[in-house]
Design a protein around this motif. Sequence first.
Motif, mmCIF file in Angstrom:
data_model
loop_
_atom_site.group_PDB
_atom_site.id
_atom_site.type_symbol
_atom_site.label_atom_id
_atom_site.label_comp_id
_atom_site.label_asym_id
_atom_site.label_seq_id
_atom_site.Cartn_x
_atom_site.Cartn_y
_atom_site.Cartn_z
ATOM 1 N N VAL A 204 38.004 69.805 49.974
ATOM 2 C CA VAL A 204 38.298 69.563 51.426
ATOM 3 C C VAL A 204 39.513 68.796 51.258
ATOM 4 O O VAL A 204 39.506 67.736 50.560
ATOM 5 N N GLU A 205 40.559 69.073 51.963
ATOM 6 C CA GLU A 205 41.967 68.123 51.796
ATOM 7 C C GLU A 205 41.891 67.261 52.933
ATOM 8 O O GLU A 205 41.171 67.401 54.194
ATOM 9 N N LYS A 206 42.500 66.381 52.782
ATOM 10 C CA LYS A 206 42.878 65.200 53.895
ATOM 11 C C LYS A 206 43.121 65.843 55.268
ATOM 12 O O LYS A 206 44.164 66.874 55.370
ATOM 13 N N GLY A 207 42.482 65.636 56.511
ATOM 14 C CA GLY A 207 42.799 66.120 57.487
ATOM 15 C C GLY A 207 41.862 67.445 58.102
ATOM 16 O O GLY A 207 41.971 67.780 59.083
ATOM 17 N N GLU A 208 41.405 68.090 56.727
ATOM 18 C CA GLU A 208 40.443 69.475 57.221
ATOM 19 C C GLU A 208 39.321 69.007 57.764
ATOM 20 O O GLU A 208 38.614 67.894 57.631
ATOM 21 N N ASN A 209 38.741 69.822 58.488
ATOM 22 C CA ASN A 209 37.247 69.846 59.288
ATOM 23 C C ASN A 209 36.054 70.343 58.330
ATOM 24 O O ASN A 209 36.193 71.348 57.388
ATOM 25 N N TYR A 229 37.204 60.602 51.753
ATOM 26 C CA TYR A 229 38.285 61.322 51.309
ATOM 27 C C TYR A 229 39.141 61.957 52.250
ATOM 28 O O TYR A 229 40.332 62.802 51.921
ATOM 29 N N GLY A 230 39.068 61.575 53.543
ATOM 30 C CA GLY A 230 40.163 62.019 54.526
ATOM 31 C C GLY A 230 39.610 63.192 55.410
ATOM 32 O O GLY A 230 40.348 63.680 56.174
ATOM 33 N N ALA A 231 38.487 63.791 55.161
ATOM 34 C CA ALA A 231 37.987 65.012 56.057
ATOM 35 C C ALA A 231 37.660 64.392 57.433
ATOM 36 O O ALA A 231 37.054 63.119 57.419
#
Length: 509
Positions: A204-209, A229-231
């Motif tokens: 999962v990358e930053k900003g993803e749901n 981690y930004g999710a």
Amino acid sequence: MVPSTNFLLFLFFFSVFFLSGTSRRTKVGAAGVRLNLDGGITLDGASRGKLTSPSQATQRLSLISRHLDQRLPLPELNTPFSTERNSLPSDDLEYNPLHRSTTITTPLPPPFSSSPNTSTSTIMSTQAPHSTLLIPGPIEFDDAVLQSMAHYAESHVGPGFVKTFGETLSMVRKLFQSTDPAAQPIVVSGSGTLGWDIVASNLVEKGENALVLHTGYFADSFATCLETYGANATQIKAPIGDRPSFEQIEQALKEKPYKVVTITHVDTSTGVLSDIKRVAEIVRRVSPETLVVVDGVCSVGCEEIAFDAWDIDVVLTASQKAIGCPPGLSILMLSGRAVNVFQNRKTPPAAYYASLANWLPIMKNYESFKPSYFATPATQLVHALHTTLSQITARPMPERFAAHAQASARVKAAIEGLGLQQLAAKPENQAHAMTAIWLPEGLAAPDVLPGLLKRGVIFAAGLHKECPTKYIRFGHMGVSVTDPARKDIDNALAALKDALADAKQAKGL
């Protein structure tokens, strides 16, 4: 004082070896074995020649290692040294200890029992007397598993350990019922929680749901890890003892795109079992690119998981629960789809130790029996994992699932017979590896757990933050279920009945 066996062996070989003068060869015994002063071994007759082949070296080191076990019976020893002075590379071979465990049923000593009529406990021959650990993990361990951790020191890139680790990874595939060559098993030093970090920092990358299906305490924790981690973590929360409906899950997937859906297969705070097969079917139909991630810490090895057939992307677990290995290993299975998602990230992984960029090539190499290095593996724990997976995969996995289902049914029937209720009230929501039990009105966990301990049984207190003292948790998995010689479950049910009676009497209930 009678000299020990090893001391007598030492005196014997000392006299044979060092009193032989300058002779190049000294005869040892009548078996035709001669020992060279330069460390070589020569056999008479048809067996003449130095023991340098892998099979001969294996036999030689096996004899040495078994003597280092210091347990009887001991096979005949044909070398004057307890360890080799001039060891060759081929000597770094796996040692499989002799299985000498015996199941002995004895009364528990004080303070575990207070009267001659208290229940007995199964004590394994090589383990110190102890109360039976029946929490939702760690669990009781098989003797052979514990003995395998006494393996001598070895290089983590030596041929012996590389072979053991490679075989272990192959057995992880069998554990998850996966034959897909694109899938990848991973075994890393760490707890089950490390599996969350591996998922959150790599897939999962930053900003993803991320959609988190909540059935208890551990969904909250997984969501927090993802957010670290930004999710963007969205939870579908169910009442205590229940799970989100399939309609809720489908509706959420239609509202916005999610990179992952996470499911706690068995939440140990509530004893709720999720239907991961049905959830995976919904995800593939509604949002086929979404990764299905299963937290199987308290389910792998006791609940059915068909990794390939159910089209799951990640199952993460830990060594110390139904798998039956001491704590310290984080174990994952990744689908080819999950590996592709990682390899096509737009940003680097948000972790170093947990980075799949570091671990994927290591695991591929070890499984191909090639030495490789990123971080030192827990070699002794890997040996223990190899032993328990050898036991588990020696029989068809459906048989193991059925054994846990049968034990669970027996426990739950006994709980009902005591007039108690479960947090997971619906049968379809009830896990097979553990049972979370509501206590009668007026009793709390501190009123009951000491009575269990007095009878040689350890249960866990509640964990759900809304009602931690109002229930207790009974773990019934692994060797306590699969070893027919053990009476752990029967003893625990008897102890629970008596402990509840004592607690009620003490409270005047």
